[in-house]
Design an enzyme around this catalytic site. Sequence first.
Site, PDB file in Angstrom:
ATOM      1  N   ALA A   1      74.462  -2.368 -63.072  1.00  0.00           N
ATOM      2  CA  ALA A   1      75.134  -3.146 -63.678  1.00  0.00           C
ATOM      3  C   ALA A   1      76.430  -3.264 -62.785  1.00  0.00           C
ATOM      4  O   ALA A   1      77.043  -2.346 -62.312  1.00  0.00           O
ATOM      5  CB  ALA A   1      75.645  -2.932 -65.131  1.00  0.00           C
ATOM      6  N   ASP A   2      76.934  -4.621 -63.112  1.00  0.00           N
ATOM      7  CA  ASP A   2      78.346  -4.792 -62.183  1.00  0.00           C
ATOM      8  C   ASP A   2      79.135  -6.126 -63.181  1.00  0.00           C
ATOM      9  O   ASP A   2      78.256  -7.138 -63.398  1.00  0.00           O
ATOM     10  CB  ASP A   2      78.152  -5.023 -60.964  1.00  0.00           C
ATOM     11  N   THR A   3      80.096  -6.032 -63.144  1.00  0.00           N
ATOM     12  CA  THR A   3      81.079  -7.137 -63.884  1.00  0.00           C
ATOM     13  C   THR A   3      82.006  -7.875 -62.960  1.00  0.00           C
ATOM     14  O   THR A   3      82.482  -7.347 -62.081  1.00  0.00           O
ATOM     15  CB  THR A   3      81.864  -6.388 -65.039  1.00  0.00           C
TER      16      THR A   3
END
Length: 178
Positions: free
Chosen positions: A35-37
């Site tokens: 995941a990455d934001t």
Amino acid sequence: PEPFTGDPHHDALLLATEKARAVAFLRPDAVVIGADTIVYEGSNLYGKPIDPAHATAMWTALRGREHGVVTGVAVVELGEAEAGWSEARITLSNLSDSQIKAYVESGRPMDKAGAYAIQDDDVPTVAASAGCYCSTVGLPLWRLKRMLEARGIGCRAPSETLPRCAACPERDGAAPPS
């Protein structure tokens, strides 16, 4: 890897997928989640700050303003990747310069996209939010649950662990706000 485009949705998916693929390369029999934001306002993208001055600049640019938070999530199993994204609309609190300075000096914003954490309850970082709370934290749990279940991997409902997830707009597969 594919190049960044400046589109927060595309780039969040790319980062999440590349993270998951890198771990899956080392653990080819595992189911790997990445995941990455990315925080964005207009064409300005905000990742993690590189130093306290950068964190302060992010806060100065975003305080009191609505912006988007996109989290890409990817599942890699046996070399096959599936990715999706979740988005929330956030308005940061209009903290004073001294409040921002104290928050940055605490070190907590240094590993967060946009230099803040919605979950820092002792500091009023967020004035308003719409969308998936967990996406803003960095892992959209309802989206991930659907992705895992599509692969035959059962998991509990996020609301069984985090009661606030019972009211998530993505609980029933709704599209994120745009």
